[in-house]
Enzyme design. Structure first.
Site, PDB file in Angstrom:
ATOM      1  CB  VAL A  46      63.192  57.977  53.610  1.00  0.00           C
ATOM      2  CG1 VAL A  46      62.608  56.583  54.813  1.00  0.00           C
ATOM      3  CG2 VAL A  46      62.594  58.386  52.838  1.00  0.00           C
ATOM      4  CB  ALA A  54      72.054  46.236  71.755  1.00  0.00           C
ATOM      5  CE  LYS A  82      74.462  42.022  73.984  1.00  0.00           C
ATOM      6  NZ  LYS A  82      74.073  42.538  73.081  1.00  0.00           N
ATOM      7  CB  ILE A 349      73.985  44.848  63.054  1.00  0.00           C
ATOM      8  CG1 ILE A 349      73.202  46.131  63.673  1.00  0.00           C
ATOM      9  CG2 ILE A 349      75.748  45.797  62.747  1.00  0.00           C
ATOM     10  CD1 ILE A 349      73.168  47.376  64.746  1.00  0.00           C
TER      11      ILE A 349
HETATM   12  C1  LIG Z   1      63.133  48.126  67.265  1.00  0.00           C
HETATM   13  C2  LIG Z   1      64.044  47.895  66.987  1.00  0.00           C
HETATM   14  C3  LIG Z   1      64.968  47.878  67.698  1.00  0.00           C
HETATM   15  C4  LIG Z   1      66.428  46.769  67.010  1.00  0.00           C
HETATM   16  N1  LIG Z   1      67.978  47.018  67.887  1.00  0.00           N
HETATM   17  C5  LIG Z   1      68.683  46.643  67.575  1.00  0.00           C
HETATM   18  C6  LIG Z   1      69.595  45.794  68.279  1.00  0.00           C
HETATM   19  O1  LIG Z   1      69.846  46.025  69.715  1.00  0.00           O
HETATM   20  N2  LIG Z   1      71.130  45.152  67.441  1.00  0.00           N
HETATM   21  C7  LIG Z   1      70.667  44.895  66.410  1.00  0.00           C
HETATM   22  O2  LIG Z   1      71.950  44.412  65.980  1.00  0.00           O
HETATM   23  N3  LIG Z   1      69.388  45.606  65.916  1.00  0.00           N
HETATM   24  C8  LIG Z   1      68.532  45.849  66.000  1.00  0.00           C
HETATM   25  N4  LIG Z   1      67.761  46.586  64.979  1.00  0.00           N
HETATM   26  C9  LIG Z   1      68.020  46.476  63.744  1.00  0.00           C
HETATM   27  C10 LIG Z   1      68.662  48.009  63.324  1.00  0.00           C
HETATM   28  O3  LIG Z   1      67.780  48.538  63.493  1.00  0.00           O
HETATM   29  C11 LIG Z   1      68.657  47.422  61.666  1.00  0.00           C
HETATM   30  O4  LIG Z   1      69.083  46.653  61.285  1.00  0.00           O
HETATM   31  C12 LIG Z   1      69.654  48.553  61.369  1.00  0.00           C
HETATM   32  O5  LIG Z   1      69.859  50.036  61.673  1.00  0.00           O
HETATM   33  C13 LIG Z   1      69.861  48.734  59.353  1.00  0.00           C
HETATM   34  O6  LIG Z   1      68.834  49.350  59.383  1.00  0.00           O
HETATM   35  P1  LIG Z   1      69.004  49.430  57.039  1.00  0.00           P
HETATM   36  O7  LIG Z   1      69.822  50.709  57.647  1.00  0.00           O
HETATM   37  O8  LIG Z   1      68.684  48.575  57.445  1.00  0.00           O
HETATM   38  O9  LIG Z   1      67.276  50.418  57.717  1.00  0.00           O
HETATM   39  P2  LIG Z   1      67.231  52.162  58.015  1.00  0.00           P
HETATM   40  O10 LIG Z   1      67.597  52.521  59.279  1.00  0.00           O
HETATM   41  O11 LIG Z   1      65.663  52.417  58.435  1.00  0.00           O
HETATM   42  O12 LIG Z   1      68.096  52.891  56.478  1.00  0.00           O
HETATM   43  C14 LIG Z   1      67.569  52.770  55.498  1.00  0.00           C
HETATM   44  C15 LIG Z   1      68.171  53.942  54.525  1.00  0.00           C
HETATM   45  O13 LIG Z   1      67.688  53.558  53.361  1.00  0.00           O
HETATM   46  C16 LIG Z   1      67.264  55.111  52.326  1.00  0.00           C
HETATM   47  N5  LIG Z   1      66.176  55.287  51.929  1.00  0.00           N
HETATM   48  C17 LIG Z   1      64.809  54.396  52.108  1.00  0.00           C
HETATM   49  N6  LIG Z   1      63.503  55.202  50.970  1.00  0.00           N
HETATM   50  C18 LIG Z   1      64.405  55.650  50.036  1.00  0.00           C
HETATM   51  C19 LIG Z   1      64.321  55.845  48.314  1.00  0.00           C
HETATM   52  N7  LIG Z   1      63.056  55.822  47.966  1.00  0.00           N
HETATM   53  N8  LIG Z   1      65.746  56.639  48.115  1.00  0.00           N
HETATM   54  C20 LIG Z   1      66.912  56.870  48.647  1.00  0.00           C
HETATM   55  N9  LIG Z   1      66.870  56.197  50.076  1.00  0.00           N
HETATM   56  C21 LIG Z   1      66.256  55.392  50.218  1.00  0.00           C
HETATM   57  C22 LIG Z   1      67.023  55.851  54.279  1.00  0.00           C
HETATM   58  O14 LIG Z   1      66.950  57.050  53.630  1.00  0.00           O
HETATM   59  C23 LIG Z   1      67.741  55.583  55.081  1.00  0.00           C
HETATM   60  O15 LIG Z   1      69.340  56.091  54.688  1.00  0.00           O
HETATM   61  C24 LIG Z   1      66.318  47.144  65.900  1.00  0.00           C
HETATM   62  C25 LIG Z   1      65.656  47.382  65.004  1.00  0.00           C
HETATM   63  C26 LIG Z   1      63.998  47.581  65.403  1.00  0.00           C
HETATM   64  C27 LIG Z   1      63.062  47.597  64.757  1.00  0.00           C
END
Ligand SMILES: Cc1cc2nc3c(=O)[nH]c(=O)nc-3n(C[C@H](O)[C@H](O)[C@H](O)COP(=O)(O)OP(=O)(O)OC[C@H]3O[C@@H](n4cnc5c(N)ncnc54)[C@H](O)[C@@H]3O)c2cc1C
Length: 504
Positions: A46, A54, A82, A349
């Protein structure tokens, strides 16, 4: 009082996106000299979401608190600087305003700067509010300099954040976390094993390996593998306040100067972003599928980019809202697994770091006392509500009525908490303070002013001041900003001297 029994000895973080690696670096740093283990499991199957580029100033505090060198981090993540966000076409078409980080003007004789500016405006002074913001003037001139190196000038009160490459940030924090003892396990979690009380005992990987722990952190993205699929915590959907539910993203080659701000441009059914990095630019369109198809969104985005695309457009669906409990039993949800507020003010973040800091303040033992949990969840929800209200203001105050989407925004129901804030502001020009709020008065004043909302009155005590003295002070403050800004290097020159990243 006794020595604490039942202390947590093993943390398991599932997910290796930005949330997972920020959690691993933070906890790994706290426990690096102890017998507490931090293990992060990430799936090779995944991909991470790969957006989130940003940030706001507190993210730099997180980086510094880990002992990471800022210039080294900037080079490794192709980051640029920024000063804030330039909002285009939000109030009305062909209108722009700036939301700066940091302070605005100087208080005069004990009177809050904003009240002094209101008084001067009432006297006929047409100086824009943002002429008193160093970040805004620096952005107008595309300049950058480190505020702490400009002590004794108006620049010293400026605040900055970074634009960064999300994938490189993940890699950097992964290497950092591993270097301080965090265990990285590659594997796809297929099952979550719970005990009789419903607490998580372990996760089972696709190849049959079991990873046990005392406390689990769910960083698996929107699906919330542990917090939702295993613990069925529930989700409060806030789409009735913030109806955008999809984003399309594309990366482009850099063109022209690197702007020291994020651009947010209102479109027919949402808004597009532009985030300049050293090696490329990130672009996206956040929109509502009730008013715009994916095809139209892609066309709008491609019509608004400046450089040549280097990726194919990718559509990301989302639901705005928050998990009913960010912490449930022995599981804490972080990042997208915890909730989602659209990236209009780049807060996601930051929420990861803020939630972790608060978790550390209320640190549990293995039993996870429900009193701690309940207070923790109340505070996380308050943080989300504060940001939600601030985002709603950007939409609901629009004067645009040229599309169905904007007409909906003009007539939308707004949260009672925001209404109370607006009513108070309109009467007094002041704000009702909350608890440990992210958005300080400067932010509210900037957006309220940018969206054309002006209070009826300034504080009447200002009439007791000599107005020409007051106006002189305001003018000299503004001129001091103009003078110091002229002396600073351009954003690109600064990057070249201080932190040029290698060409990838
Ligand atoms: C369109 C958009 C724009 C954004 N812009 C900003 C911004 O400008 N500034 C900001 O601060 N935030 C922004 N965000 C939010 C930011 O992208 C997220 O908060 C940040 O990237 C954290 O993502 P995450 O680590 O929660 O999830 P993800 O990056 O989705 O990571 C999920 C992880 O879980 C793992 N995983 C999933 N299923 C399993 C499984 N079954 N077993 C083991 N591992 C698994 C995957 O491999 C991956 O490593 C934005 C979000 C979106 C949707």
């Amino acid at each position: 009082m006794q020595v604490t029994e039942n202390t947590i000895k093993k943390f398991v973080i599932v997910g290796g996106g930005t949330a997972g690696w920020v959690a691993a670096a933070t906890l790994g740093n706290i426990f690096k000299d102890s017998d507490v283990t931090v293990e992060l499991v990430e799936s090779p199957d995944v991909a991470i979401i790969g957006v989130g580029e940003a940030t706001i100033p507190p993210f730099l505090e997180t980086i510094r608190s880990l002992g990471i060198d800022e210039a080294e981090f900037i080079k490794a993540t192709q980051a640029s600087f920024k000063w804030g966000i330039r909002f285009e076409n939000w109030h009305k078409k062909d209108h722009a305003y700036f939301h700066p980080f940091g302070s605005l003007g100087r208080d005069i004789d004990g009177h809050e700067f904003y009240q002094c500016w209101l008084k001067s405006k009432a006297e006929g002074d047409e100086t824009p509010l943002m002429a008193h913001s160093p970040e805004s003037v620096l952005s107008d001139h595309n300049r950058f300099f480190l505020p702490f190196k400009a002590m004794g000038t108006p620049l010293a009160s400026a605040h900055y954040a970074l634009h960064l490459d999300a994938v490189l940030v993940g890699r950097y924090l992964r290497d950092f976390a591993k270097s301080i003892g965090v265990i990285r396990t590659e594997g796809h979690v297929e099952a979550v094993i719970k005990n009789e009380q419903g607490f998580i005992n372990s996760v089972t990987l696709k190849d049959g390996r079991e990873v046990n722990g005392d406390f689990f952190i769910d960083c698996t993205g929107f699906k919330g593998l542990l917090i939702e699929e295993a613990l069925q915590t529930g989700y409060d959907d806030w789409s009735h306040y913030l109806p955008c539910n999809r984003a399309v993203t594309v990366q482009t080659k850099n063109i022209g100067e690197t702007t020291p701000y994020t651009t947010s441009r209102a479109q027919n059914a949402g808004w597009t972003w532009r985030i300049p990095l050293q090696h490329r630019t990130g672009n996206g369109y956040v929109f509502c599928d009730k008013y715009c198809s994916d095809e139209d969104a892609i066309a709008t985005l491609l019509a608004n980019i400046e450089g040549e695309p280097i990726t194919t457009p990718k559509v990301i669906p989302f639901v705005t809202g928050i998990r009913k409990q960010a912490w449930n039993k022995n599981c804490l949800a972080l990042g997208l697994a915890q909730g989602f507020l659209e990236p209009l003010e780049s807060t996601a973040i930051h929420l990861v770091s803020k939630t972790l800091a608060f978790f550390v303040r209320l640190f549990p033992t293995k039993e996870c006392n429900p009193i701690l949990m309940s207070e923790f969840n109340r505070r996380v929800k308050a943080d989300y509500e504060e940001i939600r209200d601030f985002l709603v203001l950007h939409y609901s105050a629009t004067e645009r009525d040229d599309t169905e989407f904007w007409r909906w925004c003009q007539n939308m129901e707004i949260p009672a908490t925001l209404q109370k804030k607006l009513d108070f502001f309109k009467v007094s020009g002041g704000l009702i303070p909350g608890v440990e709020e992210l958005f300080q008065p400067t932010s509210w004043y900037a957006v309220l002013d940018g969206m054309g909302i002006t209070p009826k009155n300034y504080n009447p005590t200002l009439d007791a001041l000599n107005y020409s003295q007051l106006n002189k002070s305001l003018t000299s403050g503004k001129q001091a900003i103009e003078q110091v800004v002229k002396l600073q290097p351009s954003h690109d020159e600064f990057i070249q001297q201080y932190c040029r990243a290698p060409i990838p």
